[in-house]
Design a protein around this motif. Structure first.
Motif, PDB file in Angstrom:
ATOM      1  N   ASN A  97       0.821  -1.221   0.000  1.00 33.67           N
ATOM      2  CA  ASN A  97       0.000   0.000   0.000  1.00 33.67           C
ATOM      3  C   ASN A  97       0.855   1.273   0.000  1.00 33.67           C
ATOM      4  N   ALA A  98       2.115   1.144   0.408  1.00 27.92           N
ATOM      5  CA  ALA A  98       3.020   2.307   0.379  1.00 27.92           C
ATOM      6  C   ALA A  98       3.225   2.801  -1.047  1.00 27.92           C
ATOM      7  N   VAL A  99       2.935   1.948  -2.006  1.00 21.48           N
ATOM      8  CA  VAL A  99       3.012   2.340  -3.420  1.00 21.48           C
ATOM      9  C   VAL A  99       1.610   2.602  -3.974  1.00 21.48           C
ATOM     10  N   THR A 100       0.697   1.696  -3.707  1.00 21.74           N
ATOM     11  CA  THR A 100      -0.612   1.814  -4.358  1.00 21.74           C
ATOM     12  C   THR A 100      -1.443   2.993  -3.820  1.00 21.74           C
ATOM     13  N   ARG A 101      -1.335   3.269  -2.525  1.00 21.04           N
ATOM     14  CA  ARG A 101      -2.133   4.380  -1.989  1.00 21.04           C
ATOM     15  C   ARG A 101      -1.662   5.747  -2.502  1.00 21.04           C
ATOM     16  N   PRO A 102      -0.367   6.026  -2.504  1.00 27.07           N
ATOM     17  CA  PRO A 102       0.044   7.318  -3.090  1.00 27.07           C
ATOM     18  C   PRO A 102      -0.376   7.448  -4.550  1.00 27.07           C
ATOM     19  N   LEU A 103      -0.360   6.354  -5.295  1.00 22.65           N
ATOM     20  CA  LEU A 103      -0.786   6.421  -6.696  1.00 22.65           C
ATOM     21  C   LEU A 103      -2.277   6.683  -6.784  1.00 22.65           C
ATOM     22  N   TYR A 104      -3.033   6.021  -5.926  1.00 19.49           N
ATOM     23  CA  TYR A 104      -4.490   6.178  -5.899  1.00 19.49           C
ATOM     24  C   TYR A 104      -4.859   7.630  -5.576  1.00 19.49           C
ATOM     25  N   ALA A 105      -4.017   8.275  -4.759  1.00 23.44           N
ATOM     26  CA  ALA A 105      -4.320   9.640  -4.310  1.00 23.44           C
ATOM     27  C   ALA A 105      -4.068  10.695  -5.391  1.00 23.44           C
ATOM     28  N   ILE A 106      -3.362  10.338  -6.435  1.00 26.39           N
ATOM     29  CA  ILE A 106      -3.103  11.308  -7.516  1.00 26.39           C
ATOM     30  C   ILE A 106      -4.248  11.209  -8.533  1.00 26.39           C
ATOM     31  N   PRO A 107      -4.972  12.299  -8.747  1.00 29.23           N
ATOM     32  CA  PRO A 107      -6.169  12.221  -9.602  1.00 29.23           C
ATOM     33  C   PRO A 107      -5.868  11.701 -11.006  1.00 29.23           C
ATOM     34  N   GLY A 108      -6.680  10.777 -11.435  1.00 27.09           N
ATOM     35  CA  GLY A 108      -6.649  10.333 -12.830  1.00 27.09           C
ATOM     36  C   GLY A 108      -5.476   9.459 -13.231  1.00 27.09           C
TER      37      GLY A 108
END
Lengths: 375, 84
Positions: A97-108
């Motif tokens: 999640n240290a990778v997937t959550r920051p990516l999820y937080a960037i719009p689009g």
């Protein structure tokens, strides 16, 4: 207690680590904030820490070693440096999640998964070959899966990224201190790692190795160019706003010296041997399924027990003085890829300080508990 | 005593500069840059003995670490920029 949760945090540290942190607490002040002895002493320590890391991880310039709070902090900086809203990123099927959550937080952001079967290095590489195309803004890949210990083919993935001109971020959370981590050899844009796992430093420390330009995540005082309002454009100051965790850095330096002295390869072999011993024993227990690789598995062992919830097993082991980690390990994507998202796993992970007798004792307790599972 | 002050962009860069110089036997002390010559705010510099400037600049250029600015600190405490 038998501590088998080193993939989260190594608990037993070399004696020099707490001694160094405690000494720093009362002898060192803030680096870059004064010319007095405690300030310059702190500066010297920080530089030694950067140099030690640079030697260990293939960085020719210590300025490119940035002290972070943990690997997650470093990964956030790296991701925000390379990925813009609406961008495209390729990640492995085993990311935390240290990778997937920051990516999820960037719009689009469009995230493409290069997912291959567990312990199938060629399959993973083939997936990256398919997904890494010219329109991709960055590739993010962990070196070792924190759930299964799967050592991903990072060298080959790095070569692919170089050939296709795509920046690479490597999450070395589970490999720093045991496997070869080589920022410049890989040609990676960033490598992030924690200080508190295989480097035997204190919690609250991490390193970001920077091969490319970085954008700050935090803004504030750096002790340099203070008449200006924009952040310095040079490392490490650009990414190190605010007072440093000098006590943590002191412990981290001592931890890295331990790794250097002992030898990462030796530590890796030791942990791998303990994991294999554990798997040999657990595979003979009825109802237990072990996720086993070959040489491409690091020193940890993940398992499920038929008829028993993994968290219940974790709790039962804790009551018997055995510390493990159960559940999804903050890596639901890895469980999804391996098909264990519904059950989770029980993870047993080792450090340089674990012994064979601890493995045998823990395996015996698991056998006993597995016998009580509903069949 | 007369010294030269090699102005550095950061503390870490100053430490690296001093280390490069020390490797070839040139003593370098990392210190705060005097406010008078540190136009952009806080900074660090490396102080070297007067007679070692030429050697120091040669070594730093060879290492691709050419200094941002160099100042002469005269015996009376005055600073003057020198062309590096």
């Amino acid at each position: 207690m038998i501590y088998l949760d080193s993939a989260a945090t190594t608990l037993e540290k070399p004696g020099a680590v707490p001694r160094a942190s405690a000494w720093a607490m009362t002898h060192l002040a803030s680096p870059g904030r004064g010319g007095h002895a405690p300030g310059m002493g702190a500066a010297k320590l920080m530089y030694q820490m950067r140099e030690q890391a640079a030697r260990l991880f293939g960085v020719s310039d210590p300025e490119r070693v940035v002290l972070t709070c943990n690997a997650t902090h470093g990964l956030n900086i790296a991701i925000h440096s390379l990925v813009r809203p609406g961008g495209t990123v390729v990640i492995s099927g085993y990311e935390h999640n240290a990778v997937t959550r920051p990516l999820y937080a960037i719009p689009g952001v469009k995230v493409k998964e290069a997912a291959g079967p567990l312990f199938d290095s060629d399959g993973v590489y083939a997936a990256f070959e398919r997904e890494v195309t010219a329109d991709v803004d960055a590739v993010v890949c962990n070196h070792v899966s924190n759930v299964f210990g799967f050592i991903q083919p990072v060298e080959r993935i790095a070569q692919l990224c170089r050939a296709r001109g795509v920046p690479l971020i490597v999450d070395a959370s589970q490999s720093a201190g045991t496997l070869s981590v080589d920022l410049e050899g890989w040609g990676a844009s960033f490598v992030a790692m924690p200080g508190h796992k295989g480097l035997y430093g204190p919690q609250g420390t991490g390193l970001l190795l920077c091969g490319g330009d970085a954008r700050p995540l935090l803004y504030g005082g750096t002790g340099s160019l203070s008449a200006r309002q924009d952040m310095p454009d040079f490392l490490p100051d650009r990414l190190e706003a605010g007072t440093h965790n000098v006590c943590g850095a002191a412990g981290l330096l001592a931890g890295m010296k331990f790794v250097s002295r002992t030898g990462a390869v030796r530590i890796h072999r030791h942990e791998q041997a303990l994991a294999r011993r554990m798997m040999d024993r657990l595979e003979r227990v009825p109802g237990v399924s072990v996720f086993r690789g070959g040489e491409n598995q690091s020193g940890l062992c993940s398992m499920t027990i038929g008829g028993m919830d993994c968290e219940e097993m974790g709790e039962a082991l804790a009551r018997r003085g055995i510390a493990v980690r159960a559940g999804l390990h903050c890596a639901p994507l890895a469980h999804q890829t391996a098909g264990t998202q519904d059950t989770g796993t029980v993870r047993l992970s080792f450090s340089a300080f674990n012994r064979q007798d601890q493995v045998d004792r823990a395996a015996a307790v698991i056998r006993e508990l597995a016998g009580t599972a509903k069949q | 005593m007369v010294y030269y002050l090699i102005i550095c962009r950061s503390l870490t860069y100053a430490q690296r500069t001093a280390q490069v110089l020390e490797r070839v036997g040139i003593p370098g002390w990392v210190q705060r840059s005097p406010k008078l010559i540190s136009k952009e705010g806080c900074g660090y510099c490396v102080r070297i003995p007067e007679r070692r400037l030429t050697d120091a600049l040669t070594v730093l250029r060879r290492e691709n670490m050419a200094p941002k600015q160099v100042f002469l600190q005269a015996a009376d405490g005055e600073y003057s920029e020198v062309k590096s």
